[in-house]
Scaffold this active site. Sequence first.
Site, PDB file in Angstrom:
ATOM      1  N   GLY A  72       7.793  -1.171  -7.415  1.00 41.68           N
ATOM      2  CA  GLY A  72       6.480  -1.003  -8.041  1.00 41.68           C
ATOM      3  C   GLY A  72       5.350  -0.648  -7.088  1.00 41.68           C
ATOM      4  O   GLY A  72       4.179  -0.721  -7.461  1.00 41.68           O
ATOM      5  N   THR A  73       5.696  -0.231  -5.877  1.00 41.73           N
ATOM      6  CA  THR A  73       4.648   0.097  -4.898  1.00 41.73           C
ATOM      7  C   THR A  73       3.731   1.218  -5.396  1.00 41.73           C
ATOM      8  O   THR A  73       2.506   1.155  -5.241  1.00 41.73           O
ATOM      9  CB  THR A  73       5.304   0.540  -3.571  1.00 41.73           C
ATOM     10  N   GLY A  74       4.342   2.253  -5.997  1.00 38.53           N
ATOM     11  CA  GLY A  74       3.550   3.398  -6.468  1.00 38.53           C
ATOM     12  C   GLY A  74       2.593   3.012  -7.576  1.00 38.53           C
ATOM     13  O   GLY A  74       1.425   3.431  -7.583  1.00 38.53           O
ATOM     14  N   CYS A  75       3.082   2.204  -8.521  1.00 40.72           N
ATOM     15  CA  CYS A  75       2.230   1.749  -9.630  1.00 40.72           C
ATOM     16  C   CYS A  75       1.051   0.943  -9.080  1.00 40.72           C
ATOM     17  O   CYS A  75      -0.096   1.103  -9.505  1.00 40.72           O
ATOM     18  CB  CYS A  75       3.009   0.824 -10.575  1.00 40.72           C
ATOM     19  N   LYS A 105       2.490  10.793  -0.892  1.00 36.30           N
ATOM     20  CA  LYS A 105       2.868   9.527  -0.259  1.00 36.30           C
ATOM     21  C   LYS A 105       4.150   9.716   0.555  1.00 36.30           C
ATOM     22  O   LYS A 105       5.147  10.198   0.035  1.00 36.30           O
ATOM     23  CB  LYS A 105       3.063   8.446  -1.318  1.00 36.30           C
ATOM     24  N   THR A 149       9.929  -3.404  -2.256  1.00 34.59           N
ATOM     25  CA  THR A 149       8.923  -2.367  -2.490  1.00 34.59           C
ATOM     26  C   THR A 149       8.891  -1.948  -3.958  1.00 34.59           C
ATOM     27  O   THR A 149       8.359  -0.896  -4.291  1.00 34.59           O
ATOM     28  CB  THR A 149       9.246  -1.118  -1.643  1.00 34.59           C
TER      29      THR A 149
HETATM   30  N1  PLP Z   1       9.479   0.853 -14.168  1.00 35.42           N
HETATM   31  C1  PLP Z   1       8.333   1.316 -14.618  1.00 35.42           C
HETATM   32  C2  PLP Z   1       7.879   0.948 -15.988  1.00 35.42           C
HETATM   33  C3  PLP Z   1       7.561   2.138 -13.778  1.00 35.42           C
HETATM   34  O1  PLP Z   1       6.404   2.633 -14.205  1.00 35.42           O
HETATM   35  C4  PLP Z   1       8.023   2.456 -12.479  1.00 35.42           C
HETATM   36  C5  PLP Z   1       7.302   3.287 -11.546  1.00 35.42           C
HETATM   37  O2  PLP Z   1       6.289   3.793 -11.720  1.00 35.42           O
HETATM   38  C6  PLP Z   1       9.229   1.954 -12.067  1.00 35.42           C
HETATM   39  C7  PLP Z   1       9.929   1.154 -12.923  1.00 35.42           C
HETATM   40  C8  PLP Z   1       9.768   2.331 -10.744  1.00 35.42           C
HETATM   41  O3  PLP Z   1       9.911   1.266  -9.943  1.00 35.42           O
HETATM   42  P1  PLP Z   1      10.595   1.409  -8.539  1.00 35.42           P
HETATM   43  O4  PLP Z   1       9.488   1.176  -7.582  1.00 35.42           O
HETATM   44  O5  PLP Z   1      11.612   0.360  -8.530  1.00 35.42           O
HETATM   45  O6  PLP Z   1      11.178   2.769  -8.429  1.00 35.42           O
END
Ligand code: PLP
Length: 274
Positions: free
Chosen positions: A217-220, A183, A215
């Site tokens: 939690g974008t990856g999740c 990404k 943004t």
């Molecule tokens: N908190 C949890 C429980 C996550 O799984 C993640 C990312 O996967 C984050 C925070 C990260 O969030 P941010 O997009 O703010 O880096």
Amino acid sequence: MQETRDKNIIYGKVLTVAGSDPSGGAGIQADIKAISAMGAYAMAAITSLTVQNTLGVTRAEPVAADLVRDQVLACLDDIGADTLKSGMLFNEAIITVLSDVIKNCDIPYVLDPVMVSTSGHDLLQPVAQKALKEKLIPLASLVTPNIPEAMALTGMTRIETVEEMQEAGEKILALGAGAVLIKGGHASGDTLVDLLVFADGSHTFESSRIDTPHTHGTGCTLASAIAARLAQGMELEAAVRRARNYVHQAILEAPGFGGGHGPLNHLVSETGKG
Ligand code: PLP
């Protein structure tokens, strides 16, 4: 294939194994919203509790590994899942129990190799990176690293160009992954480029970069939307395209909550374009 949310049909079952974000933007909470927005059924095994909001993560505590395993088995042994997705795994013990379960499962597995939050808090203990590489990546149908995660997984000191993203993708494929989505959100430029690398080729996805702090939690969200589309029977490339469209729209329509990096609008419907 049922792709829409008409007639209130739930189609596809996804089990996410990840950490909790009480502020609802990332982690398990984001996963459940994204999977639900795709019209699939979300199950969630929690690996860790974090204390965080849009301003950052201030604390993270793991759940006992056997308790993670039992949550996963409770879902798989009864309802069953069409796709498994993992996010924050916190430590090696949790990685080990998860790999033991996945070895005996014949369903697509999307691994988001979560390591450090945007605010700089460890979400995976650095000593557990080796276990992630050796025990989970070989089991993954798709790994979805951002650029810092791809650097950590490959040892590369620079990933900026598409050629460097390709090299990183090939190195992660060589660890045993079925496919890798590098990404490009952390790269620069007005166009955001993600590269999907698989055994016999690669595919570039491009979209306009949105200038926004929202943004979180974008990856999740992206990995969960991909997992849901795979659960619904979509091919990988189409699943990634559709999930990217959804995340793009969810960022555009972010509610602007909180004083820092705010959450996406998980309830948007994707445009289907792209
Ligand atoms: N908190 C949890 C429980 C996550 O799984 C993640 C990312 O996967 C984050 C925070 C990260 O969030 P941010 O997009 O703010 O880096």
